[in-house]
Design an enzyme around this catalytic site. Structure first.
Site, PDB file in Angstrom:
ATOM      1  CB  CYS A  43      32.781  33.316  19.206  1.00 38.52           C
ATOM      2  SG  CYS A  43      33.938  33.558  20.586  1.00 38.52           S
ATOM      3  CB  ILE A 275      48.769  46.940  37.401  1.00 38.83           C
ATOM      4  CG1 ILE A 275      48.355  48.347  38.005  1.00 38.83           C
ATOM      5  CG2 ILE A 275      47.575  47.349  36.489  1.00 38.83           C
ATOM      6  CD1 ILE A 275      48.636  49.886  37.252  1.00 38.83           C
TER       7      ILE A 275
END
Length: 445
Positions: A43, A275
């Protein structure tokens, strides 16, 4: 001893690794990423380009050596995960420097692949200097180009978060900026009246803005737009959107949601319980409507990293829906938002009422005060809060933070009257703008 593999070493990936080690001192933790750096503050990259941040290396939060020394976590950069064998619970990895390929087993796998800045197929694009800003190396490439070529002008395609931040930072370097946007008004996640105020700020700062336009053809420095206009600029920055990196997940048979993100349950698990998926490439849900929602921002990625780590550690915490709370600086203005906007409410046919308060950020007699516009949407019957936007020169973020908290807590528009918020002349007024919205809504019962 449990072995946890993480794909992606930025934002969510690095954070989840740190959280896992905090709760589990014995697990084997390995991270693989195809990039050359890890754990950087993405950012901050527009502000490093604009030289607001003078040392771009300050954006690097950690390196593999530090992760190994301090956390006993192996980080393998320049290593691309090219496949997942769910049956055997192993991944296929390619060393991008040597070309070597190998298999790595896992007990748990966390996918944090992020997204890729969209590059449209434009005739003649190969003839121009075109950049995207998604990674640390993208930032370095733009900085190097500006320093070596000394450009006088730039076209930015797309006026979302990155496009607007780049427009400001490129302009502050003394480069002439042309900003084009395909939609009728910029920052389409805002209400139109708020967006129009930002457009005025861009024009005041001599950014050349064209809406309802996009690039259809490029010939070196010349760009032809969909409206027939032509621009002559030295380089182009494309910021028209972010595509989630779901190829690895899709190839492995993991479910992809309607928003294009990897589907996850309340604990960030995919349809394969071994997962997990976190960050920009995942699909979540809206806190207000419950509808599928993908929010490619930093806060959700870090929160999801924590949720996944806690679940793997046997301490499940359910994720909550997302509001998309965000804030943006545009020259002298700040705009912030949370929850649903007018377009979403209209498209979903949700009954709503809006309250607008125009006032001061703090006491008007105090010399350091600014103008502020706060707009809140709510249900006229239940009085439930739906969303809010705020625009001004000071104190914008804290008003939206309060309302985001109120939505999360299930408060109504009337409850805003009763919030006991900080007051002193340099900071607010006896009745804060958030309180004022609540009082104004009382008249609409």
């Amino acid at each position: 001893m449990e072995k946890i593999i993480i794909v992606g070493a930025v934002g969510g990936g690095a954070t989840s690794a740190g959280q896992l080690r905090f709760y589990n001192k014995n697990a084997i933790i390995k991270i693989f990423d195809r990039d050359t750096v890890m754990s950087y503050a993405a950012c901050g990259t527009p502000y490093a380009i604009g030289e607001v941040i003078e040392d771009e290396e300050s954006l690097l939060m950690a390196n593999p050596e530090q992760f190994k020394e301090k956390r006993n976590i192996e980080v393998h950069l320049k290593h691309e995960v090219t496949g997942i064998d769910r049956k055997e619970k192993r991944i296929r990895v390619k060393n991008l420097e040597t070309g070597e390929q190998f298999l790595e087993s896992y007990d748990k796998l966390i996918l944090s692949p992020g997204g890729t800045a969209v590059m449209p197929d434009i005739k003649g694009a190969q003839t121009a200097d075109i950049f995207r800003l998604r990674s640390y190396n993208d930032m370095l490439a733009i900085k190097e180009y500006i320093q070596s070529h000394k450009p006088q002008s730039c076209t930015i395609s797309g006026a979302g978060f990155i496009g607007l931040e780049m427009a400001e930072n490129i302009k502050e370097l003394g480069i002439d900026v042309h900003l084009i946007h395909k939609s009728d008004y910029i920052m389409s996640i805002l209400d139109e009246d708020i967006s129009r105020e930002i457009e005025k700020e861009l024009l005041l700062n001599e950014v050349h803005l064209q809406t309802n336009a996009y690039i259809t053809e490029i010939d070196q420095r010349t760009q032809t737009l969909s409206n027939g206009d032509r621009l002559e600029t030295d380089f182009i920055i494309m910021s028209i959107g972010l595509a989630p990196n779901v190829g690895l997940a899709k190839d492995a048979g993991l479910e992809i949601g309607t928003t294009g993100g990897i589907m996850t349950n309340d604990y960030m698990q995919t349809n394969d319980p071994s997962i997990y998926a976190i960050g920009d490439a995942t699909e979540n849900f809206d806190l207000v409507t419950g509808e599928p929602k993908r929010v490619p921002l930093a806060w959700p990625a870090h929160r999801q990293a924590y949720i996944a780590a806690k679940h793997i550690n046997g301490e499940p915490i359910e994720k909550k829906g997302l509001l998309g709370t965000s804030v943006l600086k545009i020259f002298n203005l700040t705009v912030a938002m949370t929850g649903l906007n007018e377009n979403t409410l209209r498209n979903l046919e949700i009954p709503s009422v809006s309250i607008v308060h125009n006032g001061n950020s703090n006491a008007g007699y105090y010399p350091d005060h600014g103008k502020l516009k706060l707009k809140v949407h709510y249900n006229p019957d239940s009085r439930k809060l739906y969303g809010a936007q705020c625009l001004g020169t000071k104190g914008v973020d804290k008003r939206i933070d309060v309302i985001a908290t109120a939505i999360y807590a299930g408060l109504t528009i009337d409850d805003l009257q009763a919030l006991e918020l900080c007051y002193a002349p340099p900071y607010s007024s006896p009745k804060d703008p958030v309180n004022m919205v609540g009082y104004k809504a009382d008249k609409k019962k």
